[in-house]
Design an enzyme around this catalytic site. Structure first.
Site, PDB file in Angstrom:
ATOM      1  N   HIS A   1      42.420  -9.473   6.767  1.00 35.34           N
ATOM      2  CA  HIS A   1      42.143  -8.224   7.495  1.00 35.34           C
ATOM      3  C   HIS A   1      42.275  -7.007   6.588  1.00 35.34           C
ATOM      4  O   HIS A   1      42.714  -5.937   7.020  1.00 35.34           O
ATOM      5  CB  HIS A   1      43.066  -8.087   8.707  1.00 35.34           C
ATOM      6  CG  HIS A   1      42.919  -9.203   9.699  1.00 35.34           C
ATOM      7  ND1 HIS A   1      41.879  -9.277  10.599  1.00 35.34           N
ATOM      8  CD2 HIS A   1      43.669 -10.311   9.921  1.00 35.34           C
ATOM      9  CE1 HIS A   1      41.994 -10.362  11.334  1.00 35.34           C
ATOM     10  NE2 HIS A   1      43.072 -11.014  10.929  1.00 35.34           N
TER      11      HIS A   1
ATOM     12  N   ASN B   1      41.802 -11.118  18.118  1.00 41.01           N
ATOM     13  CA  ASN B   1      40.502 -11.136  17.456  1.00 41.01           C
ATOM     14  C   ASN B   1      39.414 -10.835  18.472  1.00 41.01           C
ATOM     15  O   ASN B   1      39.682 -10.677  19.662  1.00 41.01           O
ATOM     16  CB  ASN B   1      40.239 -12.498  16.806  1.00 41.01           C
ATOM     17  CG  ASN B   1      41.050 -12.721  15.541  1.00 41.01           C
ATOM     18  OD1 ASN B   1      41.228 -11.821  14.740  1.00 41.01           O
ATOM     19  ND2 ASN B   1      41.548 -13.932  15.375  1.00 41.01           N
TER      20      ASN B   1
END
Length: 485
Positions: free
Chosen positions: A60, A133
């Site tokens: 990320h 997510n």
């Protein structure tokens, strides 16, 4: 004290607040002489520049964020005593960060990759993080496999190139990944923007009410902008023209007053149902059927303010699924259990032991504990108060009513797999639900991704998983790869 004669300007200073007399020329020994080490403003400037980058996130790393609020629209307080969900109309300030998973900080926003959907709620009872997510499932279900999985998504240690052999070798040897692989290779694998995608808490959590009664819960964030995705060709074109497309889109939308919003819903499961549901409800590679456990409206999330400084807010913000508040507890999801340690530990390494004191991470309520010292401690560090517990000096003490809810466990301590090995039903159901044109694009994306794989056995092994999910699914991938089955 040096006075600034122009009230519209501020004086340039060192980090210690001393005024800088010349920021254009280094101090030298004569006009053509060497630079002097006594030019402390120069030394400080260069030394700070060398340290401007903290380690990027292992996963990320590329992301964008914004401030906003969460508003309760439906009273579910009989299921949880969490204050942020306590009454209709209650608004809680929050920060959201969206990201790709595998790419470095300079990678393109439009890569085929899951998108991180991380939320921090600044509640009166402490910070509550939902770290999910844009997909309801994940590739693996045990944290012990996570470092190996991420290694396959990163660069080969010899060539420093992405390695399709590693990606598909791992997936073909990890059949539990099939559900997420199917989502990733479908249209949903490349959202058009961060605004045009759903979000999910993914894991199962537990809500507990004021009477101590609990239910299992899953979070869903439904975009009010509508779902929009990119085809592989369009995504590649955008990556070449504007690799920061998603970041720019989110910033400009908020700057122009087009505030993105999501309807927040939950699925609730009675605790007893977990023992006999047809799938393990704690397995993050599976979803709960919405026919069995319908979506229940909870609230609305709106993002209405851009960060004033990207580094201070988007880069230094830290999220952990371990950041919970009273009324919210964990489940025995094995991947979640590993994340409870890994995320906090990652931030202690990346940002520092006192990253919680940074404005973007600081809770709105007072923090009272016996943690002391550490690099970059920026508050009073407890002053002269008690620095141990228990003590008889009036220091902060625990509140038993805020203990996590108990739950029954049984069995023998051992390293054991999940008790559910059906990796194919839900992946097959998803394939069969897709319209014909989406099925075709799914197959084309898989074939394009697997074609560079050099080991034929990896391809054959993976095709076997597609066949078990749906015979047509596997046959079409095999045909696209030129492999007879």
């Amino acid at each position: 004290m040096t006075k600034n004669l122009d009230p519209t300007k501020s004086n340039l200073t060192t980090d210690q607040g001393a005024p800088v007399g010349d920021n254009q020329n280094s101090m030298t020994a004569g006009v053509r002489g060497p630079v002097l080490i006594q030019d402390v403003a120069l030394l400080e400037k260069l030394a700070h520049f060398n340290r401007e980058r903290i380690p990027e996130r292992v996963v990320h790393a590329k992301g964008a964020g914004a401030h906003g609020y969460f508003e309760v629209t439906n009273d579910l307080s009989h299921y949880t005593k969490a204050d942020l969900f306590s009454k209709v109309g209650k608004k809680t300030p929050m920060f959201a960060r969206f990201s790709t998973v595998a790419g470095e900080s300079g990678s393109a926003d439009t890569l085929r990759d899951p998108r991180g959907f991380a939320l921090k709620f600044y509640t009166e009872e402490g910070n509550y993080d939902i770290v999910g997510n844009n997909t309801p499932v994940f590739f693996i279900r045990d944290a012990i496999k996570f470092p190996d999985f991420i290694h396959t998504q990163k660069r080969d240690p010899q060539t420093h190139l992405k390695n399709p052999n590693a990606v598909w070798d791992f997936w073909s040897l990890s059949p539990e990944a099939l559900h997420q692989v199917t989502i990733l290779m479908s249209d949903r694998g490349i959202p058009a923007t961060f605004r045009h995608m759903h979000g999910f808490g993914s894991h199962t959590f537990k809500w507990t009410n004021a009477e101590g009664e609990s239910v299992w819960v899953k979070y869903h964030f439904k975009t009010e902008q509508g779902i929009k995705n990119l085809t592989a060709d369009v995504a590649e074109q955008i990556a070449g023209e504007n690799p920061d497309h998603h970041t720019e889109d989110l910033f400009n939308a908020i700057e122009n007053g087009d505030f993105p919003a999501w309807k927040v819903c939950v699925q609730l499961m009675p605790l007893a149902d977990a023992d006999h549901y047809r799938f393990n409800p704690f397995d993050v590679t599976k979803v709960w059927s919405q026919k069995d456990y319908p979506l229940i409206e909870l609230g609305r999330m709106v993002l209405n303010e851009n960060p004033a400084n990207y580094f201070a807010e988007v880069e230094q913000v830290t999220f952990s699924p371990g950041n919970i508040v009273p009324g919210i507890d964990f489940s025995p999801d094995k991947l979640l259990q590993g994340r409870l340690f890994a995320y906090g530990d990652a931030h202690r390494h990346r940002v520092g032991a006192n990253s919680h004191l940074l404005p973007i991470n600081r809770s709105k309520n007072d923090v009272n504990n016996y943690h002391r010292d550490g690099a970059m401690r920026s508050d009073a560090n407890g002053g002269g108060s008690a620095y141990y517990e228990p003590n008889s000096l009036g220091g902060p003490t625990e509140t038993p009513e805020n203990k996590q809810a108990s739950f029954e466990i049984h069995g023998v301590a051992d390293a054991v797999p999940y008790d559910d090995d059906d990796h194919y039903t839900q992946a097959g159901d998803l394939y069969r639900l897709l319209p014909a044109d989406e099925k075709t694009r799914l197959i084309e994306n898989i074939v394009a991704a697997m074609s560079p794989v050099k080991d034929e056995q990896i391809k054959i092994r993976q095709i076997g998983h597609f066949l078990k999910a749906d015979p047509e699914y596997g046959a079409r991938v095999a045909e696209g790869l030129g492999i007879k089955i």
